[in-house]
Design a protein around this motif. Structure first.
Motif, PDB file in Angstrom:
ATOM      1  N   LEU A  11       0.814  -1.209   0.000  1.00 21.22           N
ATOM      2  CA  LEU A  11       0.000   0.000   0.000  1.00 21.22           C
ATOM      3  C   LEU A  11       0.851   1.264   0.000  1.00 21.22           C
ATOM      4  O   LEU A  11       0.544   2.229  -0.702  1.00 21.22           O
ATOM      5  CB  LEU A  11      -0.931  -0.006   1.221  1.00 21.22           C
ATOM      6  N   ILE A  12       1.926   1.284   0.774  1.00 15.86           N
ATOM      7  CA  ILE A  12       2.683   2.523   0.879  1.00 15.86           C
ATOM      8  C   ILE A  12       4.008   2.466   0.139  1.00 15.86           C
ATOM      9  O   ILE A  12       4.717   3.464   0.067  1.00 15.86           O
ATOM     10  CB  ILE A  12       2.913   2.905   2.351  1.00 15.86           C
ATOM     11  N   GLY A  13       4.320   1.295  -0.420  1.00 12.97           N
ATOM     12  CA  GLY A  13       5.443   1.230  -1.330  1.00 12.97           C
ATOM     13  C   GLY A  13       6.698   0.645  -0.725  1.00 12.97           C
ATOM     14  O   GLY A  13       7.203   1.132   0.261  1.00 12.97           O
ATOM     15  N   VAL A  14       7.184  -0.435  -1.288  1.00 11.31           N
ATOM     16  CA  VAL A  14       8.470  -0.975  -0.882  1.00 11.31           C
ATOM     17  C   VAL A  14       9.461  -0.663  -1.978  1.00 11.31           C
ATOM     18  O   VAL A  14       9.497   0.438  -2.500  1.00 11.31           O
ATOM     19  CB  VAL A  14       8.362  -2.490  -0.597  1.00 11.31           C
ATOM     20  N   HIS A  15      10.262  -1.617  -2.392  1.00  6.83           N
ATOM     21  CA  HIS A  15      11.383  -1.311  -3.248  1.00  6.83           C
ATOM     22  C   HIS A  15      11.241  -1.942  -4.629  1.00  6.83           C
ATOM     23  O   HIS A  15      11.708  -3.035  -4.869  1.00  6.83           O
ATOM     24  CB  HIS A  15      12.682  -1.742  -2.582  1.00  6.83           C
ATOM     25  N   THR A  16      10.601  -1.253  -5.534  1.00  6.04           N
ATOM     26  CA  THR A  16      10.470  -1.711  -6.908  1.00  6.04           C
ATOM     27  C   THR A  16       9.599  -0.733  -7.682  1.00  6.04           C
ATOM     28  O   THR A  16       8.884   0.066  -7.095  1.00  6.04           O
ATOM     29  CB  THR A  16       9.814  -3.112  -6.957  1.00  6.04           C
ATOM     30  N   GLY A 221      12.507   5.531   0.607  1.00 11.77           N
ATOM     31  CA  GLY A 221      11.104   5.173   0.725  1.00 11.77           C
ATOM     32  C   GLY A 221      10.674   5.173   2.183  1.00 11.77           C
ATOM     33  O   GLY A 221      11.494   5.159   3.094  1.00 11.77           O
ATOM     34  N   THR A 222       9.377   5.158   2.410  1.00  9.99           N
ATOM     35  CA  THR A 222       8.858   5.301   3.766  1.00  9.99           C
ATOM     36  C   THR A 222       9.244   4.157   4.680  1.00  9.99           C
ATOM     37  O   THR A 222       9.301   4.322   5.892  1.00  9.99           O
ATOM     38  CB  THR A 222       7.321   5.408   3.737  1.00  9.99           C
ATOM     39  N   LYS A 231      14.002  11.531   7.277  1.00  8.25           N
ATOM     40  CA  LYS A 231      14.527  11.600   5.912  1.00  8.25           C
ATOM     41  C   LYS A 231      14.043  10.380   5.128  1.00  8.25           C
ATOM     42  O   LYS A 231      14.773   9.822   4.313  1.00  8.25           O
ATOM     43  CB  LYS A 231      16.058  11.640   5.931  1.00  8.25           C
ATOM     44  N   GLY A 232      12.831   9.954   5.397  1.00 12.55           N
ATOM     45  CA  GLY A 232      12.326   8.689   4.896  1.00 12.55           C
ATOM     46  C   GLY A 232      12.309   8.524   3.388  1.00 12.55           C
ATOM     47  O   GLY A 232      12.235   7.413   2.898  1.00 12.55           O
ATOM     48  N   TRP A 233      12.378   9.642   2.633  1.00 12.09           N
ATOM     49  CA  TRP A 233      12.316   9.516   1.180  1.00 12.09           C
ATOM     50  C   TRP A 233      13.701   9.583   0.535  1.00 12.09           C
ATOM     51  O   TRP A 233      13.831   9.438  -0.666  1.00 12.09           O
ATOM     52  CB  TRP A 233      11.433  10.615   0.596  1.00 12.09           C
ATOM     53  N   ASN A 234      14.748   9.829   1.329  1.00 13.74           N
ATOM     54  CA  ASN A 234      16.080   9.925   0.767  1.00 13.74           C
ATOM     55  C   ASN A 234      16.546   8.573   0.241  1.00 13.74           C
ATOM     56  O   ASN A 234      16.519   7.578   0.946  1.00 13.74           O
ATOM     57  CB  ASN A 234      17.084  10.422   1.813  1.00 13.74           C
ATOM     58  N   GLY A 235      16.990   8.546  -0.995  1.00 12.89           N
ATOM     59  CA  GLY A 235      17.445   7.307  -1.602  1.00 12.89           C
ATOM     60  C   GLY A 235      17.536   7.481  -3.098  1.00 12.89           C
ATOM     61  O   GLY A 235      17.095   8.493  -3.655  1.00 12.89           O
ATOM     62  N   ILE A 236      18.110   6.492  -3.780  1.00  9.37           N
ATOM     63  CA  ILE A 236      18.370   6.644  -5.213  1.00  9.37           C
ATOM     64  C   ILE A 236      17.360   5.916  -6.087  1.00  9.37           C
ATOM     65  O   ILE A 236      17.507   5.882  -7.312  1.00  9.37           O
ATOM     66  CB  ILE A 236      19.801   6.192  -5.571  1.00  9.37           C
ATOM     67  N   ASN A 237      16.300   5.345  -5.491  1.00  4.10           N
ATOM     68  CA  ASN A 237      15.330   4.639  -6.331  1.00  4.10           C
ATOM     69  C   ASN A 237      14.539   5.620  -7.185  1.00  4.10           C
ATOM     70  O   ASN A 237      14.311   6.778  -6.817  1.00  4.10           O
ATOM     71  CB  ASN A 237      14.397   3.779  -5.471  1.00  4.10           C
ATOM     72  N   LYS A 238      14.135   5.114  -8.326  1.00  5.25           N
ATOM     73  CA  LYS A 238      13.337   5.897  -9.287  1.00  5.25           C
ATOM     74  C   LYS A 238      12.044   5.141  -9.605  1.00  5.25           C
ATOM     75  O   LYS A 238      11.586   5.131 -10.745  1.00  5.25           O
ATOM     76  CB  LYS A 238      14.171   6.129 -10.566  1.00  5.25           C
ATOM     77  N   ASP A 239      11.487   4.493  -8.589  1.00  2.00           N
ATOM     78  CA  ASP A 239      10.340   3.626  -8.792  1.00  2.00           C
ATOM     79  C   ASP A 239       9.109   4.385  -9.289  1.00  2.00           C
ATOM     80  O   ASP A 239       8.319   3.860 -10.063  1.00  2.00           O
ATOM     81  CB  ASP A 239       9.991   2.891  -7.501  1.00  2.00           C
TER      82      ASP A 239
END
Length: 315
Positions: A11-16, A221-222, A231-239
């Motif tokens: 629901l809130i998004g993992v890694h993909t 991601g959260t 800083k829950g959104w800091n990261g290099i994903n472009k999902d």
């Protein structure tokens, strides 16, 4: 509790790349559908009397391939492959190699190469249902490479052919000791890729959860605790487009993911033949069997985007 966590993560998004619709973003099912339509168009160009389908969709393409009678089977085949693509997220939510997280490039490539062999062997053994399942699974992993690594940030707009060619090594992957992202004083961030990593064309991907070594990039991601609650959104994903630090490059990642999916499909085609490829996609008298109806209502297997593509992908 495990099922509840998976649902929360979904629901809130993992890694993909996502498997539900997000504004301004392409999910795995849409990427997969576009790739199948474009690859099948290229395969059917050899059919006598082929006329370019416009717009490019299931109905116009089945007609162009001279297999109009199997339009419904074609739609079912795409949905089954897309279903197993989406299931990869739910079946392996914490597996780094299934999503190219944590610089698991060698293991992720092995999944794709072995999966491709299994797809081809299943087709040759008249087990197309098994082939569709495996195909959907490895397409998910292949697509995630572009949203989770820094391949896009390094300025690459073409697919990394090393992921589907066994003899070609992964280009310049970082080792465990190489720092790839700036560290914050509180060691709770990981979205700023070091300039020397970009200039040196050193390949990295984000870490997720408690496994992140010091000096490495975060996925973001959260639910990614490597970045800290504030800083829950800091990261290099472009999902997808979001507050994620690198989300603005989602389109670039998704477009290359479509291109590389086409390459994989055409690579499989060249190992079988046109008729077997059409059978795999569902353009055949044999009705594809397998799951595709989602157990969670917000799964979507239809694209919101035009699949038309005038480019020719060659490998």
């Amino acid at each position: 509790m495990r099922s509840a966590f998976f649902l929360l993560a979904l629901l809130i998004g993992v890694h993909t790349f996502h498997i539900k619709n997000k504004d301004k973003s392409k999910n795995h099912q849409e990427i997969t559908r576009m790739a199948i339509l474009r690859a099948t168009k290229n395969v059917c160009k050899s059919v006598e009397g082929f006329k370019k389908p416009a717009p490019l969709d299931v109905t116009t393409l089945a007609k162009a391939c001279k297999k109009e009678a199997f339009t419904n089977n074609f739609e079912t085949g795409i949905k089954i492959i897309s279903y197993y693509n989406a299931q990869q997220k739910l079946q392996h939510p914490g597996s780094e190699k299934h999503h190219f997280d944590s610089e698991t490039f060698v293991d992720g490539k092995a999944l794709i190469i072995n999966g491709k062999k299994n797809v081809i062997n299943s087709i040759k053994s008249n087990k197309c249902d098994d082939a569709r399942q495996t195909l959907g699974e490895i397409l998910h992993t292949l697509q995630d490479f572009y949203s989770h690594s820094n391949r896009i940030e390094m300025g690459n707009t073409k697919p990394c052919t090393a992921l589907i060619n066994p003899e070609e090594p992964i280009p310049n992957p970082a080792d465990i000791y190489t720092k790839t992202c700036d560290e914050c004083p509180e060691e709770k961030c990981g979205a700023k890729i070091l300039e020397e990593i970009i200039k040196g064309k050193i390949l990295t991907s984000g870490y997720f959860g408690k496994t992140k070594p010091k000096g490495k990039c975060s996925h973001g991601g959260t639910l990614d605790i490597t970045t800290g609650i504030e800083k829950g959104w800091n990261g290099i994903n472009k999902d997808y487009y979001s507050k994620s630090s690198h989300g603005g490059q989602h389109d670039d990642a998704a477009n290359v993911a479509i291109d590389v999916s086409v390459q994989l499909l055409e690579n499989i085609w060249k190992s079988i033949d046109t008729e077997d490829f059409c059978r795999l996609m569902g353009l055949h008298t044999e009705t594809p069997k397998g799951e595709w109806k989602a157990h969670i209502s917000f799964f979507s297997f239809k694209s919101r985007y035009d699949a038309t593509d005038d480019s020719n992908v060659d490998i």
